[in-house]
Design a protein around this motif. Structure first.
Motif, PDB file in Angstrom:
ATOM      1  N   THR A 196       0.834  -1.200   0.000  1.00 49.33           N
ATOM      2  CA  THR A 196       0.000   0.000   0.000  1.00 49.33           C
ATOM      3  C   THR A 196       0.869   1.250   0.000  1.00 49.33           C
ATOM      4  N   ARG A 204      -3.489   6.022   1.906  1.00 49.91           N
ATOM      5  CA  ARG A 204      -3.200   5.097   3.003  1.00 49.91           C
ATOM      6  C   ARG A 204      -4.195   5.279   4.153  1.00 49.91           C
ATOM      7  N   VAL A 207      -7.267   3.285   3.310  1.00 52.40           N
ATOM      8  CA  VAL A 207      -6.973   1.847   3.385  1.00 52.40           C
ATOM      9  C   VAL A 207      -6.951   1.385   4.839  1.00 52.40           C
TER      10      VAL A 207
END
Length: 345
Positions: A196, A204, A207
């Motif tokens: 990632t 990020r 996520v």
């Protein structure tokens, strides 16, 4: 403070690029003593050392490294100004100066440029790939006409030319068992290596929100500063990459299978220009083509009202898709997904 000269800055950039006085002198067709003197003049003007000397070897100081990006933007802006002056004198189309994050600079923007007719293209086009923060600063510094970047970008002095949303997807190696699935569940990443983005304030962040909401803990995390790197890593079978749709659908890259996720991890991006700085007709046409190509290639593309940017971009990650199969049907109709590893980029 002694005024800075353009040639001093150009010399500094040459030394930074080549790593030595000798290399810079050769690049600039000057003597080593001239290069040394110009660097010393610039250091006197700035009031801090740019390089540490150890005999014939030099290395940039922390101040020199910090000063480099601003110097590069300034010198680049002077070069662009010269190009504009030449175009005006010759009555040519104005140069286009464009900054973009790597995902757009490598994929969708070249496709948009290729669609412009020969008579519409200016003689000079500057396309610079850079981090989102630097792209925005280039517009504010007037070294770029407009930028294509991810959010957030809440800076005064920007005019929003478009505000858009897409959904993040998973990228896995074609031989990975997950490639056989029509939809990859966020739960499938448990005990796997997740690839990632490194910046905790952009993609990020979303996520991590999705992983936390699903109570999923990857075995390990490989963080990188570019989605293209994540795709390359995923192609080796080392892990599952979660990437934004600009890279997934705008760029031909390493062989990977792209699959939708069962959670909506949003990717927000926008096109900005400087407020009170009119764009050329060619720049407007290029922006229109960038948006159209993105809308055609990103399966879940949404164009938002720019006035709602702050409110929409602040929202969190949505929950699981109610009908994963329905989502895969949409992708299948658009030619984006199959139940075999054939969907590769």
């Amino acid at each position: 403070m002694v005024p800075m000269e353009i040639r001093d800055l150009e010399t500094f950039l040459a030394v930074m690029s080549t790593g030595s006085i000798t290399g810079a002198a050769r690049l600039l067709d000057r003597s080593q003593s001239q290069v040394t003197r110009l660097i010393q003049d610039l250091e006197t003007s700035l009031g801090f050392p740019l390089f540490e000397r150890n005999g014939p070897k030099i290395a940039p100081t922390d101040q020199g490294i910090a000063f480099h990006d601003d110097a590069e933007r300034f010198v680049s802006g002077i070069g662009h100004l010269r190009d504009r002056a030449k175009a005006i004198a010759a009555r040519e189309p104005e140069p286009i100066e464009l900054a973009a994050t790597p995902a757009f600079a490598s994929g969708i923007i070249p496709l948009a440029l290729a669609e412009l007719s020969e008579d519409r293209l200016p003689h000079v086009i500057h396309l610079r790939s850079m981090p989102a923060e630097a792209a925005v600063q280039s517009v504010l510094a007037r070294t770029a006409d407009f930028c294509v970047t991810s959010l957030p970008a809440d800076q005064p002095g920007l005019e929003v030319q478009g505000f858009f949303e897409g959904r993040c997807v998973a990228a896995v190696a074609p031989h990975d068992p997950l490639a056989a699935q029509a939809v990859i569940s966020i739960a499938d990443i448990a005990d796997r290596t997740l690839v990632t983005m490194a910046n905790p304030f952009r993609l990020r962040h979303h996520v991590d929100q999705a992983l936390e909401a699903a109570k999923v803990q990857p075995k390990r995390v490989i963080a990188t500063n570019a989605a293209m790197n994540a795709v390359q890593i995923a192609s080796t079978g080392l892990g599952v990459a979660i990437i934004e749709p600009a890279t997934a659908f705008g760029l031909q890259s390493a062989p990977v299978a792209i699959r939708p996720l069962d959670v909506n991890i949003p990717f927000f991006w926008a096109i900005f220009s400087a407020a009170a700085r009119p764009l050329s007709a060619c720049a407007h046409e290029l922006i229109e083509r960038i948006v159209r190509i993105a809308s055609e290639r990103m399966p879940d593309f949404v164009s938002h009202d720019p006035r709602q940017m702050a409110r929409i971009a602040d929202r969190g990650v949505a929950g699981k898709t109610a009908r994963g199969a329905g989502q895969s049907d949409i992708w299948r109709r658009r030619g984006r997904v199959t139940k075999t590893p054939e969907n590769e980029i």
